[in-house]
Design a protein around this motif. Structure first.
Motif, PDB file in Angstrom:
ATOM      1  N   ARG A 299       0.839  -1.216   0.000  1.00 44.97           N
ATOM      2  CA  ARG A 299       0.000   0.000   0.000  1.00 44.97           C
ATOM      3  C   ARG A 299       0.864   1.252   0.000  1.00 44.97           C
ATOM      4  NH1 ARG A 299      -3.584  -2.549   3.320  1.00 44.97           N
ATOM      5  NH2 ARG A 299      -2.787  -1.599   5.216  1.00 44.97           N
ATOM      6  N   TRP A 300       1.976   1.184   0.719  1.00 48.11           N
ATOM      7  CA  TRP A 300       2.903   2.313   0.779  1.00 48.11           C
ATOM      8  C   TRP A 300       3.434   2.628  -0.623  1.00 48.11           C
ATOM      9  CZ3 TRP A 300       4.653   5.669   4.529  1.00 48.11           C
ATOM     10  CH2 TRP A 300       5.775   6.418   4.181  1.00 48.11           C
ATOM     11  N   HIS A 301       3.871   1.584  -1.333  1.00 49.76           N
ATOM     12  CA  HIS A 301       4.405   1.787  -2.677  1.00 49.76           C
ATOM     13  C   HIS A 301       3.335   2.373  -3.604  1.00 49.76           C
ATOM     14  CE1 HIS A 301       8.059  -0.189  -1.624  1.00 49.76           C
ATOM     15  NE2 HIS A 301       7.518  -1.377  -1.473  1.00 49.76           N
ATOM     16  N   LEU A 302       2.123   1.824  -3.512  1.00 49.30           N
ATOM     17  CA  LEU A 302       1.021   2.291  -4.370  1.00 49.30           C
ATOM     18  C   LEU A 302       0.792   3.787  -4.190  1.00 49.30           C
ATOM     19  CD1 LEU A 302      -1.953  -0.238  -4.271  1.00 49.30           C
ATOM     20  CD2 LEU A 302      -0.887   0.803  -6.274  1.00 49.30           C
ATOM     21  N   GLU A 303       0.889   4.207  -2.940  1.00 53.27           N
ATOM     22  CA  GLU A 303       0.617   5.604  -2.646  1.00 53.27           C
ATOM     23  C   GLU A 303       1.795   6.500  -3.038  1.00 53.27           C
ATOM     24  OE1 GLU A 303      -0.652   6.127   1.400  1.00 53.27           O
ATOM     25  OE2 GLU A 303      -0.154   8.275   1.313  1.00 53.27           O
ATOM     26  N   HIS A 304       3.018   6.013  -2.792  1.00 52.69           N
ATOM     27  CA  HIS A 304       4.166   6.923  -2.937  1.00 52.69           C
ATOM     28  C   HIS A 304       4.861   6.896  -4.287  1.00 52.69           C
ATOM     29  CE1 HIS A 304       3.547   6.916   1.399  1.00 52.69           C
ATOM     30  NE2 HIS A 304       3.996   8.148   1.314  1.00 52.69           N
ATOM     31  N   LEU A 305       4.739   5.806  -5.025  1.00 53.38           N
ATOM     32  CA  LEU A 305       5.422   5.739  -6.310  1.00 53.38           C
ATOM     33  C   LEU A 305       4.954   6.839  -7.276  1.00 53.38           C
ATOM     34  CD1 LEU A 305       7.480   4.369  -8.083  1.00 53.38           C
ATOM     35  CD2 LEU A 305       5.807   2.595  -8.633  1.00 53.38           C
ATOM     36  N   PRO A 306       3.631   7.044  -7.444  1.00 51.64           N
ATOM     37  CA  PRO A 306       3.199   8.116  -8.355  1.00 51.64           C
ATOM     38  C   PRO A 306       3.741   9.484  -7.942  1.00 51.64           C
ATOM     39  CG  PRO A 306       1.350   6.704  -7.750  1.00 51.64           C
ATOM     40  CD  PRO A 306       2.496   6.312  -6.862  1.00 51.64           C
ATOM     41  N   ARG A 307       3.775   9.716  -6.633  1.00 49.07           N
ATOM     42  CA  ARG A 307       4.310  11.005  -6.141  1.00 49.07           C
ATOM     43  C   ARG A 307       5.772  11.177  -6.514  1.00 49.07           C
ATOM     44  NH1 ARG A 307       2.691  11.656   0.109  1.00 49.07           N
ATOM     45  NH2 ARG A 307       0.511  11.162  -0.125  1.00 49.07           N
ATOM     46  N   LEU A 308       6.533  10.100  -6.306  1.00 45.42           N
ATOM     47  CA  LEU A 308       7.958  10.180  -6.623  1.00 45.42           C
ATOM     48  C   LEU A 308       8.159  10.413  -8.117  1.00 45.42           C
ATOM     49  CD1 LEU A 308       9.767   7.497  -4.442  1.00 45.42           C
ATOM     50  CD2 LEU A 308      10.002   9.965  -4.388  1.00 45.42           C
ATOM     51  N   LEU A 309       7.349   9.774  -8.939  1.00 47.43           N
ATOM     52  CA  LEU A 309       7.481   9.947 -10.384  1.00 47.43           C
ATOM     53  C   LEU A 309       7.199  11.397 -10.773  1.00 47.43           C
ATOM     54  CD1 LEU A 309       5.914   6.621 -11.667  1.00 47.43           C
ATOM     55  CD2 LEU A 309       8.298   7.348 -11.866  1.00 47.43           C
ATOM     56  N   ARG A 310       6.198  11.973 -10.150  1.00 42.46           N
ATOM     57  CA  ARG A 310       5.910  13.390 -10.454  1.00 42.46           C
ATOM     58  C   ARG A 310       7.084  14.281 -10.045  1.00 42.46           C
ATOM     59  NH1 ARG A 310       0.548  11.965  -9.255  1.00 42.46           N
ATOM     60  NH2 ARG A 310       0.750  12.527  -7.058  1.00 42.46           N
ATOM     61  N   ARG A 311       7.716  13.936  -8.921  1.00 43.31           N
ATOM     62  CA  ARG A 311       8.877  14.728  -8.475  1.00 43.31           C
ATOM     63  C   ARG A 311      10.010  14.668  -9.471  1.00 43.31           C
ATOM     64  NH1 ARG A 311      10.767  14.600  -2.833  1.00 43.31           N
ATOM     65  NH2 ARG A 311      12.525  15.589  -3.852  1.00 43.31           N
ATOM     66  N   VAL A 312      10.247  13.472 -10.043  1.00 45.48           N
ATOM     67  CA  VAL A 312      11.311  13.312 -11.039  1.00 45.48           C
ATOM     68  C   VAL A 312      11.092  14.301 -12.180  1.00 45.48           C
ATOM     69  CG1 VAL A 312      12.281  11.807 -12.814  1.00 45.48           C
ATOM     70  CG2 VAL A 312      11.591  10.857 -10.634  1.00 45.48           C
ATOM     71  N   LEU A 313       9.864  14.299 -12.688  1.00 44.46           N
ATOM     72  CA  LEU A 313       9.565  15.129 -13.859  1.00 44.46           C
ATOM     73  C   LEU A 313       9.744  16.602 -13.529  1.00 44.46           C
ATOM     74  CD1 LEU A 313       6.423  13.284 -15.250  1.00 44.46           C
ATOM     75  CD2 LEU A 313       8.842  12.860 -15.683  1.00 44.46           C
ATOM     76  N   ALA A 314       9.256  16.981 -12.343  1.00 43.98           N
ATOM     77  CA  ALA A 314       9.357  18.383 -11.946  1.00 43.98           C
ATOM     78  C   ALA A 314      10.816  18.773 -11.755  1.00 43.98           C
ATOM     79  CB  ALA A 314       8.571  18.605 -10.661  1.00 43.98           C
TER      80      ALA A 314
END
Ligand code: KG4
Ligand code: ZN
Length: 334
Positions: A46-61
């Motif tokens: 559940r942790w990965h599900l929640e945090h992976l999309p956030r981390l991906l957005r950070r990469v792009l930004a």
């Protein structure tokens, strides 16, 4: 190359451009796991599900790139916990399919073994890797990309696991390794604990764990730091013994100390001394690259990509018990 790591309790995302590191961020699920004193696969998933999309957005930004600027995405497919692995793999497959870019499966242990060389054009094969983490303790002769000979591994607990298990009984948080390191620095008279020295590069920590737990019951509270120091010392002395024996037997010139426990300063010092005495070159990644991270995954994926290896997407699957040196799922057989 984008790299995604979700094999255990850390969500990691990394980016390399060529071999060079561009981005690395990691979010440990330790706070969510703290009440359980260890990894609970569902909680970690559940942790990965929640945090992976956030981390991906950070990469792009952070990099000011778009997803379709990537040529490929590398993802850990094993070894690890099946639920957490599938979260990363599904995300990676979705990206690769949606963007029409390559998908590279990565062996988590191989990524650790290569982690000291992130940023380098060449990896100095052959070298010896001592991989010490929460799930693994292995001594590996790294011969070439994809070619590894495991000389020995643990017969019971992993080095980090002993620190975590004894640490939990000492009332320390999870993972306990970093706290044991900090506590040990306050020690004035370390508790003497038995050092296991088995032949044939076999590691064993269960005797030490039992001895440490017994000492914990008998010791006064104010000697907790002495126990932490003694425990660390006994774990590291065994690692040192086996690594020295392997250096002498293989005659390699380069040694890599990798995995979460390699973040420990005392262990790094001990291994630096060993390297001087044995006249070998020691390579240790910076602490942030010792514990699980996406950058080592991106780098490992890049090395395969650079060699022209391609993996049909449908054949790439999670392999929870993937061994070092085993063919990657979807890869060509030799
Ligand atoms: O490589 P890693 O992040 O995850 C696995 O693949 O297992 O390693 C985590 C392990 C844990 O057992 C943790 O207690 C240990 O590495 N660790 C340390 C330190 N930092 C992390 N052990 C000793 N000293 C440290 N500073
Ligand atoms: Zn790991």
């Amino acid at each position: 190359m984008l790299g995604i790591e979700t094999s255990c309790d850390d969500t990691g995302v990394g980016v390399v451009e060529g071999p060079k590191a561009r981005f690395s961020e990691r979010l440990s699920s330790a706070p969510a796991l703290e009440p359980f004193g260890g990894v609970v696969p569902e909680v970690a998933s559940r942790w990965h599900l929640e945090h992976l999309p956030r981390l991906l957005r950070r990469v792009l930004a952070e990099l000011e790139v778009r997803l379709d600027d990537f040529s490929a995405v590398a993802v850990t497919v094993g070894p690890g916990l099946v639920g957490p692995l599938l979260v990363g793999l599904s995300a990676a497959k979705g990206l690769a399919k949606g963007l029409g870019i390559g998908l590279i499966p990565v062996n988590h242990l191989e990524a650790h073994a290569l982690s000291p060389f992130v940023g380098q054009e060449q990896v100095p094969f052959p070298y010896l890797a001592l991989l010490v983490s929460g799930g693994h303790t292995e001594l590996v002769l790294c011969e070439a990309l994809g070619r590894y000979r495991v000389l020995g591994r643990t017969a019971d607990d992993a080095a980090g696991e002993v620190l975590d298990k004894v640490g939990r009984e000492m009332g320390l948080g999870y993972p306990a390794g970093p706290e044991i390191e900090r506590l040990a620095e306050e020690s004035r008279a370390k508790v003497s604990l038995p050092v296991t020295r088995l032949p044939d590069f076999v590691f064993s920590f269960s005797g030490l764990k039992t001895a440490a737990l017994r000492a914990l019951r008998e010791l006064p509270e104010e000697r907790l730091a002495d126990l932490a120091a003694g425990l660390q010392e006994a774990v590291f002395a065994q690692l040192e013994f086996q690594l020295r024996a392997a250096v002498r037997e293989t005659g390699v010139r380069t040694v890599a100390l990798v995995g979460g426990v390699a973040a420990n300063r005392r262990l790094r010092e001990k291994m630096e001394r060993l390297a001087r005495e044995e006249r070998v070159e020691l390579r240790v990644p910076p602490p942030a690259l010792c514990t699980d991270n996406g950058l080592m995954v991106a780098f490992c994926g890049y090395l395969y990509w650079r060699e022209g290896q391609r993996f049909p997407m449908d054949a790439v699957d999670a392999v929870p018990d993937l061994d070092l040196g085993e063919p990657l799922p979807g890869g060509e057989k030799d």
